[in-house]
Design a protein around this motif. Structure first.
Motif, PDB file in Angstrom:
ATOM      1  N   GLN A  14       0.308   0.414  61.187  1.00  8.81           N
ATOM      2  CA  GLN A  14       0.488  -0.205  61.514  1.00  8.81           C
ATOM      3  C   GLN A  14       1.931   0.224  59.681  1.00  8.81           C
ATOM      4  OE1 GLN A  14       1.196  -3.335  63.657  1.00  8.81           O
ATOM      5  NE2 GLN A  14      -0.267  -2.792  65.473  1.00  8.81           N
ATOM      6  N   GLU A  15       1.148  -0.536  59.132  1.00  9.70           N
ATOM      7  CA  GLU A  15       1.764  -0.273  57.686  1.00  9.70           C
ATOM      8  C   GLU A  15       2.713   0.702  57.143  1.00  9.70           C
ATOM      9  OE1 GLU A  15       0.895  -1.763  52.731  1.00  9.70           O
ATOM     10  OE2 GLU A  15      -0.637  -1.986  54.854  1.00  9.70           O
ATOM     11  N   VAL A  16       1.499   1.636  56.711  1.00 10.42           N
ATOM     12  CA  VAL A  16       2.484   3.377  56.983  1.00 10.42           C
ATOM     13  C   VAL A  16       2.784   3.956  57.380  1.00 10.42           C
ATOM     14  CG1 VAL A  16       0.625   3.797  55.371  1.00 10.42           C
ATOM     15  CG2 VAL A  16       0.126   4.768  57.995  1.00 10.42           C
ATOM     16  N   ILE A  17       3.129   3.332  58.741  1.00  4.67           N
ATOM     17  CA  ILE A  17       3.983   3.906  60.243  1.00  4.67           C
ATOM     18  C   ILE A  17       5.426   3.358  59.587  1.00  4.67           C
ATOM     19  CG2 ILE A  17       4.502   4.214  62.746  1.00  4.67           C
ATOM     20  CD1 ILE A  17       1.789   4.143  63.081  1.00  4.67           C
TER      21      ILE A  17
ATOM     22  N   ASP B  32       7.975   6.810  67.709  1.00  8.90           N
ATOM     23  CA  ASP B  32       9.254   7.603  68.649  1.00  8.90           C
ATOM     24  C   ASP B  32       9.589   9.252  68.823  1.00  8.90           C
ATOM     25  OD1 ASP B  32      10.792   7.939  70.566  1.00  8.90           O
ATOM     26  OD2 ASP B  32      12.505   6.150  70.226  1.00  8.90           O
ATOM     27  N   PRO B  33       8.730  10.019  69.641  1.00  9.00           N
ATOM     28  CA  PRO B  33       8.920  11.463  69.369  1.00  9.00           C
ATOM     29  C   PRO B  33      11.157  12.027  69.174  1.00  9.00           C
ATOM     30  CG  PRO B  33       8.141  11.039  71.370  1.00  9.00           C
ATOM     31  CD  PRO B  33       8.288   9.651  71.022  1.00  9.00           C
TER      32      PRO B  33
ATOM     33  N   ARG C 200      12.752   9.990  67.586  1.00 12.22           N
ATOM     34  CA  ARG C 200      13.033  10.323  66.115  1.00 12.22           C
ATOM     35  C   ARG C 200      12.505  10.921  64.957  1.00 12.22           C
ATOM     36  NH1 ARG C 200      13.279   3.977  64.202  1.00 12.22           N
ATOM     37  NH2 ARG C 200      14.610   5.216  61.996  1.00 12.22           N
ATOM     38  N   TYR C 201      10.178  11.013  65.888  1.00 14.60           N
ATOM     39  CA  TYR C 201      10.121  11.972  64.351  1.00 14.60           C
ATOM     40  C   TYR C 201       9.578  13.028  65.404  1.00 14.60           C
ATOM     41  CZ  TYR C 201      10.561   7.141  62.625  1.00 14.60           C
ATOM     42  OH  TYR C 201      11.260   5.629  62.064  1.00 14.60           O
ATOM     43  N   GLU C 202       9.483  13.827  64.247  1.00 17.91           N
ATOM     44  CA  GLU C 202       8.770  14.748  64.610  1.00 17.91           C
ATOM     45  C   GLU C 202       6.891  15.769  64.092  1.00 17.91           C
ATOM     46  OE1 GLU C 202      10.833  18.628  64.117  1.00 17.91           O
ATOM     47  OE2 GLU C 202      11.752  17.361  61.741  1.00 17.91           O
ATOM     48  N   SER C 203       6.149  16.153  64.229  1.00 17.71           N
ATOM     49  CA  SER C 203       4.678  16.251  64.043  1.00 17.71           C
ATOM     50  C   SER C 203       4.981  16.725  64.036  1.00 17.71           C
ATOM     51  CB  SER C 203       4.382  15.106  64.101  1.00 17.71           C
ATOM     52  OG  SER C 203       3.815  15.305  65.892  1.00 17.71           O
ATOM     53  N   VAL C 204       3.246  18.056  63.312  1.00 15.92           N
ATOM     54  CA  VAL C 204       2.630  18.783  63.601  1.00 15.92           C
ATOM     55  C   VAL C 204       1.051  18.654  62.577  1.00 15.92           C
ATOM     56  CG1 VAL C 204       4.280  21.075  62.834  1.00 15.92           C
ATOM     57  CG2 VAL C 204       2.718  19.756  60.894  1.00 15.92           C
ATOM     58  N   THR C 205       0.422  19.268  63.224  1.00 13.02           N
ATOM     59  CA  THR C 205      -1.188  19.072  63.515  1.00 13.02           C
ATOM     60  C   THR C 205      -1.978  19.470  61.699  1.00 13.02           C
ATOM     61  OG1 THR C 205      -1.714  18.492  64.870  1.00 13.02           O
ATOM     62  CG2 THR C 205      -3.202  19.027  63.754  1.00 13.02           C
ATOM     63  N   LEU C 206      -2.319  18.786  60.865  1.00 14.18           N
ATOM     64  CA  LEU C 206      -2.821  19.008  59.513  1.00 14.18           C
ATOM     65  C   LEU C 206      -4.025  20.224  60.026  1.00 14.18           C
ATOM     66  CD1 LEU C 206      -1.513  17.223  57.223  1.00 14.18           C
ATOM     67  CD2 LEU C 206      -0.386  19.269  57.712  1.00 14.18           C
TER      68      LEU C 206
ATOM     69  N   PHE D 261     -10.589  14.932  67.336  1.00 15.96           N
ATOM     70  CA  PHE D 261      -9.020  14.004  66.827  1.00 15.96           C
ATOM     71  C   PHE D 261      -8.641  14.560  65.612  1.00 15.96           C
ATOM     72  CE2 PHE D 261     -12.148  11.499  63.668  1.00 15.96           C
ATOM     73  CZ  PHE D 261     -11.294  11.674  62.368  1.00 15.96           C
ATOM     74  N   ASP D 262      -7.419  14.583  65.512  1.00 16.89           N
ATOM     75  CA  ASP D 262      -6.658  15.263  64.502  1.00 16.89           C
ATOM     76  C   ASP D 262      -5.822  14.643  63.447  1.00 16.89           C
ATOM     77  OD1 ASP D 262      -6.548  17.495  67.219  1.00 16.89           O
ATOM     78  OD2 ASP D 262      -4.283  16.433  67.780  1.00 16.89           O
ATOM     79  N   ILE D 263      -5.564  14.795  62.452  1.00 12.11           N
ATOM     80  CA  ILE D 263      -5.042  14.516  61.500  1.00 12.11           C
ATOM     81  C   ILE D 263      -3.539  15.282  61.135  1.00 12.11           C
ATOM     82  CG2 ILE D 263      -4.440  14.771  58.847  1.00 12.11           C
ATOM     83  CD1 ILE D 263      -7.834  15.044  58.891  1.00 12.11           C
ATOM     84  N   SER D 264      -2.090  14.137  61.478  1.00 12.11           N
ATOM     85  CA  SER D 264      -0.928  15.232  61.879  1.00 12.11           C
ATOM     86  C   SER D 264       0.167  15.072  61.230  1.00 12.11           C
ATOM     87  CB  SER D 264      -0.657  14.262  63.249  1.00 12.11           C
ATOM     88  OG  SER D 264      -1.337  14.778  64.732  1.00 12.11           O
ATOM     89  N   LEU D 265       0.839  14.740  60.201  1.00 11.95           N
ATOM     90  CA  LEU D 265       1.751  15.026  59.488  1.00 11.95           C
ATOM     91  C   LEU D 265       3.281  14.962  60.180  1.00 11.95           C
ATOM     92  CD1 LEU D 265       2.804  15.825  56.829  1.00 11.95           C
ATOM     93  CD2 LEU D 265       3.617  17.860  57.402  1.00 11.95           C
ATOM     94  N   TYR D 266       3.948  13.381  59.474  1.00 15.49           N
ATOM     95  CA  TYR D 266       4.906  13.168  60.276  1.00 15.49           C
ATOM     96  C   TYR D 266       6.536  13.112  59.719  1.00 15.49           C
ATOM     97  CZ  TYR D 266       2.502  11.390  64.886  1.00 15.49           C
ATOM     98  OH  TYR D 266       1.973  11.243  66.023  1.00 15.49           O
ATOM     99  N   ARG D 267       7.495  12.789  60.080  1.00 13.22           N
ATOM    100  CA  ARG D 267       8.473  12.958  59.313  1.00 13.22           C
ATOM    101  C   ARG D 267      10.007  12.849  60.215  1.00 13.22           C
ATOM    102  NH1 ARG D 267      12.506  18.340  57.843  1.00 13.22           N
ATOM    103  NH2 ARG D 267      12.389  19.517  59.946  1.00 13.22           N
ATOM    104  N   MET D 268      10.749  12.116  60.018  1.00 14.35           N
ATOM    105  CA  MET D 268      12.029  11.434  60.424  1.00 14.35           C
ATOM    106  C   MET D 268      12.507  12.627  60.948  1.00 14.35           C
ATOM    107  SD  MET D 268      15.107   8.779  59.594  1.00 14.35           S
ATOM    108  CE  MET D 268      12.977   7.319  60.030  1.00 14.35           C
TER     109      MET D 268
END
Length: 304
Positions: free
Chosen positions: A129-132, A156-157, A159-165, A274-281
């Motif tokens: 929650q802190e890093v989000i 929130d998808p 506002r943010y997009e993601s890819v699986t690393l 499970f996945d490790i994901s990368l997010y950006r606004m």
């Protein structure tokens, strides 16, 4: 009131001489005296006893602490702001989990550095929650995090997009017994005797991933929680000491598995992907962020 006046006053308190302090401050003796007098007028009290050597009044002694602290704080803030301006648009700000910062991030950063050329990075770590929240507040440009039902609810998808690393596995592990065999078995040898379980606190992202998997097993496991923590590393250490069975990220336990400090338990059905994901606004205009995002997106699996 001017910062120069405070610095003059601190120098006078140090040297206990108007002439020496004025020389050290590169001003004439009369000009230095006028600045000290102006400071006293601003404070509303006499700070200096004009004796030989100079001494501070009770008000001056009290004000000296405040002046010294104020000078230190202002210089520190100025240095920080100057550094921020100088590095603006150049330093990539990334938030990630504490375990990921140790197990995944160094290798990933090395890869993108080789691919896009060297660039400075500022990494901050914390709970999910802190890093989000850091991403949401704009304090960081990118977020590297374990993907789970809870993180997908918090991010929130729109506002943010993601890819699986990367893909990861939660592996059930435990210490060996005196004969070198797993101290605990899955499923339990005696269902009436629950297996001691080292579990995740609610703040850990992978708690939801594991709970969903265990709930979907054809046969419910007999587990008894004997320890839980908000640190995967803490759970790892307890598992190595034989305190119970734990599910832990493969990247975290792989060295201990090689060295025999831990053993795998159960069959493949007990392992959790499970996945490790990368997010950006969405709409982030930082050129470096865009270049890296476009690059990793070309060979990553889109989560959206």
């Amino acid at each position: 009131m001017q910062l120069t006046w405070l610095e003059d006053f601190v120098e006078l308190a140090r040297t206990r001489s108007f002439s020496r302090a004025a020389e050290n401050r590169f001003v004439t003796h009369p000009a230095f005296g006028r600045r000290i007098h102006a400071l006293e007028q601003w404070v509303g009290a006499e700070l200096v006893a004009r004796t030989q050597p100079v001494s501070l009044t009770p008000a001056g002694l009290l004000f000296l602490d405040a002046a010294s602290h104020t000078i230190d704080v202002l210089h520190a803030v100025r240095a920080q702001l100057q550094d921020t301006v100088q590095n603006s648009g150049e330093t990539l700000r990334i938030a990630t989990g504490r375990t990921l910062a140790r197990t995944f991030f160094p290798g990933w950063y090395e890869t993108i550095n080789q691919r896009f050329g060297p660039f400075p990075v500022s990494v901050s770590t914390g709970g999910a929650q802190e890093v989000i929240l850091r991403l949401a507040s704009g304090d960081v440009d990118l977020l590297v995090i374990y993907s789970s039902p809870s993180t997908r609810l918090l991010i929130d998808p729109q506002r943010y997009e993601s890819v699986t690393l990367a893909r990861e596995m939660l592996l059930p592990v435990c210490a060996a017994d005196a004969k070198g065999r797993p101290k605990f078995r899955l499923p339990a040898t005696n269902p009436a005797t629950p297996i001691p379980w080292l579990g995740f606190s609610q703040s850990l992202t992978l708690r939801g991933v594991l709970a969903k998997h265990l709930a979907g097993l054809p046969q419910k496991l007999s587990l008894h929680m004997v320890y839980q923590a908000d640190s995967y590393e803490s759970i790892l250490e307890m598992a190595k000491r034989g305190a119970g069975l734990a599910w832990l990220p493969q990247s975290l336990v792989q060295e201990d598995l090689k060295q025999g400090n831990l053993l795998l338990v159960g069959d493949a059905d007990m392992r959790v992907g499970f996945d490790i994901s990368l997010y950006r606004m969405r709409g982030n205009s930082n050129a470096l962020v865009k270049a890296i995002w476009d690059g990793v997106s070309s060979d990553a699996i889109d989560d959206n």
